[in-house]
Design an enzyme around this catalytic site. Structure first.
Site, PDB file in Angstrom:
ATOM      1  N   GLN B 210      -8.170  -1.763  -8.035  1.00 20.91           N
ATOM      2  CA  GLN B 210      -8.278  -0.747  -6.993  1.00 20.91           C
ATOM      3  C   GLN B 210      -8.597   0.577  -7.688  1.00 20.91           C
ATOM      4  O   GLN B 210      -7.731   1.190  -8.292  1.00 20.91           O
ATOM      5  CB  GLN B 210      -6.979  -0.680  -6.203  1.00 20.91           C
ATOM      6  CG  GLN B 210      -6.571  -2.027  -5.594  1.00 20.91           C
ATOM      7  CD  GLN B 210      -7.445  -2.451  -4.429  1.00 20.91           C
ATOM      8  OE1 GLN B 210      -7.587  -1.711  -3.455  1.00 20.91           O
ATOM      9  NE2 GLN B 210      -8.069  -3.620  -4.526  1.00 20.91           N
ATOM     10  N   GLY B 251      -2.803   0.974   4.417  1.00 23.51           N
ATOM     11  CA  GLY B 251      -3.566   0.135   3.500  1.00 23.51           C
ATOM     12  C   GLY B 251      -4.725   0.870   2.835  1.00 23.51           C
ATOM     13  O   GLY B 251      -5.035   2.023   3.164  1.00 23.51           O
ATOM     14  N   HIS B 252      -5.395   0.189   1.941  1.00 22.24           N
ATOM     15  CA  HIS B 252      -6.484   0.834   1.194  1.00 22.24           C
ATOM     16  C   HIS B 252      -7.688   1.146   2.077  1.00 22.24           C
ATOM     17  O   HIS B 252      -8.005   0.413   2.987  1.00 22.24           O
ATOM     18  CB  HIS B 252      -6.903   0.017  -0.030  1.00 22.24           C
ATOM     19  CG  HIS B 252      -7.285  -1.409   0.210  1.00 22.24           C
ATOM     20  ND1 HIS B 252      -7.668  -2.242  -0.801  1.00 22.24           N
ATOM     21  CD2 HIS B 252      -7.317  -2.150   1.340  1.00 22.24           C
ATOM     22  CE1 HIS B 252      -7.936  -3.426  -0.314  1.00 22.24           C
ATOM     23  NE2 HIS B 252      -7.728  -3.396   0.974  1.00 22.24           N
ATOM     24  N   ASN B 253      -8.315   2.273   1.762  1.00 20.21           N
ATOM     25  CA  ASN B 253      -9.533   2.710   2.436  1.00 20.21           C
ATOM     26  C   ASN B 253      -9.349   3.075   3.902  1.00 20.21           C
ATOM     27  O   ASN B 253     -10.327   3.247   4.629  1.00 20.21           O
ATOM     28  CB  ASN B 253     -10.642   1.655   2.297  1.00 20.21           C
ATOM     29  CG  ASN B 253     -10.991   1.412   0.839  1.00 20.21           C
ATOM     30  OD1 ASN B 253     -10.602   0.419   0.250  1.00 20.21           O
ATOM     31  ND2 ASN B 253     -11.650   2.372   0.244  1.00 20.21           N
ATOM     32  N   SER B 271      -8.923  -0.369   5.583  1.00 19.02           N
ATOM     33  CA  SER B 271     -10.210   0.081   6.110  1.00 19.02           C
ATOM     34  C   SER B 271     -10.188   0.426   7.599  1.00 19.02           C
ATOM     35  O   SER B 271     -11.249   0.650   8.190  1.00 19.02           O
ATOM     36  CB  SER B 271     -11.321  -0.957   5.850  1.00 19.02           C
ATOM     37  OG  SER B 271     -11.460  -1.162   4.463  1.00 19.02           O
TER      38      SER B 271
END
Lengths: 357, 357, 357
Positions: B210, B251-253, B271
């Site tokens: 990441q 979460g990521h993004n 996302s």
């Protein structure tokens, strides 16, 4: 901000990538790439990848120097100076990203920081790294190449396997065992007491000492602020390759089979046994003492209330709607047993009517 | 125990309050108040406020020296030595409480505690405060007036904006950026790895490094033990004025628009993009890659499973009932598709019957 | 790995156990047991217990030296060298395990670790223990026999009651009060700011300073990474004997009555009042300002949306099913209001038909 592209170095030759990771090379094998970037952000020095068919159109404007494409994308490949065809571009990307990451990585320096507090009766490998203000208690073992982040706590007799990395402020309590190459993210707590009480004659809780531990296999990843309780008498057990996201709660004596993944905020109650290669969606819950077979997928925010013996996908969540529609439908749900009875009644009466006609 | 009323000082003159914060003053402008208290607990030296119409009757026994009231409460105002009429008493209270808080505040002393571990290649403003046992890595920046609580961890190249305050044991990992005047509560983790894996040929997870970061705007508040993952390639982005409660998982993004609020225990999968001025109720969930428009309200414990393009309120939660009623209705829910078919069948048959009669 | 059986010592004589904890002794009162083990793992030096009738068959192969059995298990008792009959074997086990635990316990040594940072204006009892890198601020009080784990943070004027134990990295913020004999697990945060904002004219959040505290009774247990917010003006209050599992979130101004238990991942919104002897199942939620009577049980993952005045069991969760069945039934739920209308329509028409026939 992404650290790509790499600030230094010559990058990797596409030919060398294919030699190491496989795939079919089309175009210029001498082409060099210095970082990985998304299709829409990649430049001539980047390598990009297409893993979702829905993004096929993005290729037309993609400026990447090299693209990783599915097997049958030869036509699209011709647009790029170089490209790599592979059955699973996403897996290829994962492996390539790990390679870049290793090249670029500034790994922790071996040794114990001056402010760390390591009990003389703990054993820390000379190749391990222990960060500032970390605390390691008597009898603990930190194996070769392990990295203990700043402010971590390792309880007495705990074992941290080789090359396992604990990010800052992770806590591993007494007697817990982590295998090799695990990753534990910041704030995770491994080995807290399970939630176990008897009720006394007046209904007050009498704590049951939790004397088991947590035993974790190899290649396990544990998310930030996730908690895994120690067992009451036996141990809590997490199999090899299990991946646990952030803020997951694992109760005492739970067993999780190899390569199962749990998304964020999942709660698993005590003594549940989850099989191998399962996927538990975010915020889902699993009641205590249940047994779940291998290869089971549970949808997000679903509650598992009975054991599952067959592989497959399971769900149980009230469908989202506008507040107004939801209110109407939810009211009807509360009468559903009665509605079913009325329907039966109607059916009976109609059968009679039909008999009469 | 509340620290009100203030233990020292003369308090504030009601006339001065109105001069600074506006509103219509009724009664004695020279009256002094030394603290804010609820209607039922306030004494002659306190100022109270009425924000819920349902509490109107409480005014009759309220002993406050001054009360903040809605615009049309002139009649009720006459009971008090002084009162302030304003369109939004709750907002008025918020601003007044901030003023009291600033007066009373014992702010962190600038400087770095002797036990903090600050890398020589980190830049800490001389007006910033760094608490005991905090760790600040190489390349990190702590701007003017920032407060880094005891035991916090700031990773390499992270940036903490001016006047931003991190409470004890907060963690900001490498490369993450916080704007000005943010508040991060104890135990929060910003910049942990996103939950991203490819599956290899045997079904085992292959970690995707990441390499993005987390970029947070100005005036953002982040709750205790909340976790925000760094992006996989691009960054995770939190807009200005976003308020995040405790134990939220981002979460990521993910991208969150300005002034959106997320209540406790919410989970937002990777996302997802949430608009501005949204409110996400406690324990709600948002699946990955969805897009949610501005001004959307999601009810507590509802799961968003598709994108939402229209502002408004949305809900999806099974209504609470007694265990017995729930069991009956839940059983009927599991036959609902079949019940619907039976209803259709009845309708068809009845239509025929009617034709016959 | 379980630390049972005890590595040293002679263990306990069964006769002495019965003399201290009660119950009817059958068999050899001189028999010694050195540890507690599950029925299927116990050996001749262990004591086991049967608390679930479903495990009765396990007795036939159980090798324990002594077994704790329900009152009417005299027949089964004859298989063992010694056994103890008692109305509640699980409660008996809890008390015996506490006894073993105390015998075996290696308690924290009184005194302040050299790396702890204790403000000169804090008062720490000479019998208390303060671990490595713990931070205790001005005006805080740590009472007799309290144990402050490594890396804990105790804010100014906070009070930690006698014999209360904080596990590593727990945070108790300024002004919060814990009673005697509490246990706070690793990573818990007590006294973070409540989630309170007014909205300004543009819709941006204006923070309401949270000036109350958290007041916790005696014999309370608080799980790992659980968060309890301080009150806005008044205090948040947790009654005697309350047991809170991991990752629970308690909002500001919540009140919880004595001996109530909250399982993992529960969220309680601001100003909710929960009675005594309640049980809130894992991942359940309680909306703000609700009042819940004593002796109420809420099922796992259920959302309480209105006050509950009657004791009893309550539930509200969409039943789990295969993904395909769920999809069909969930679609029907979204038409449920309409289905109900169609059913009414059918009933009316059929009534007419019946009139005609």
């Amino acid at each position: 901000m992404s650290e790509w592209p790499l600030g230094a170095g010559e990058g990797l030759r596409v030919g060398d990538i294919v030699e190491k990771l496989g795939g079919t090379l089309l175009g210029d094998s001498q082409r060099r790439v210095r970082g990985i970037a998304p299709l829409d952000r990649a430049g001539p020095a980047d390598i990009a990848f297409l893993s979702q068919p829905g993004k096929r159109a993005w290729l037309e404007t993609c400026k990447a120097g090299c693209v990783i494409l599915p097997q049958d994308f030869e036509a699209e490949a011709s647009r790029f100076a170089a490209s790599i065809l592979t059955p699973d571009p996403y897996l290829y990307y994962a492996r390539l990203a790990q390679w870049f990451s290793a090249l670029q990585g500034e790994d922790a320096t071996p040794g114990v920081h001056a402010t760390a507090v390591v009990d003389p009766a703990a054993r820390v490998a000379s190749t391990a790294s222990v960060g500032a203000c970390a605390v390691i208690e008597r009898g603990a073992v930190v194996a070769d190449g392990a990295v203990i982040g700043a402010g971590c706590y390792i309880g007495r007799n705990a074992v941290i396997g080789a090359a396992t990395r604990l990010h800052p402020r992770a806590v591993v309590l007494h007697g817990c065992i982590l295998g090799a190459r695990c990753i534990v993210h910041a704030g995770a707590v491994i080995g807290s007491d399970g939630f176990g009480y008897a009720r006394d004659e007046q209904g007050a809780g009498v704590k049951i000492p939790q004397t088991g531990a947590v035993v974790i296999g190899n290649d396990v990843e544990i998310g930030a602020n996730t908690t895994i309780d120690r067992g009451a008498l036996d141990d809590t057990r997490i199999g090899d390759g299990v991946k646990i996201d952030n803020q997951v709660q694992i109760g005492h004596n739970v067993e999780i089979g190899p390569h199962t993944a749990l998304a964020g905020c999942v709660g698993v109650a005590g003594s549940a046994r989850i099989g191998a290669y399962c996927f538990i969606g975010g915020s889902a819950g699993i009641l205590g003492h249940l047994v779940i077979a291998d290869h089971v997928t549970i949808s997000a925010m679903s509650l598992v209330t009975r054991s599952i013996s067959q592989p497959g996908r399971y769900a149980g969540v009230f469908p989202l709607d506008t507040q107004a529609n939801w209110a109407e439908n939810a009211a009807a749900v509360r009468q559903l047993g009665a509605l079913r009875s009325r329907l039966r009644q109607l059916e009976k009466r109609q059968d009679k009517n039909i008999d009469k006609t």
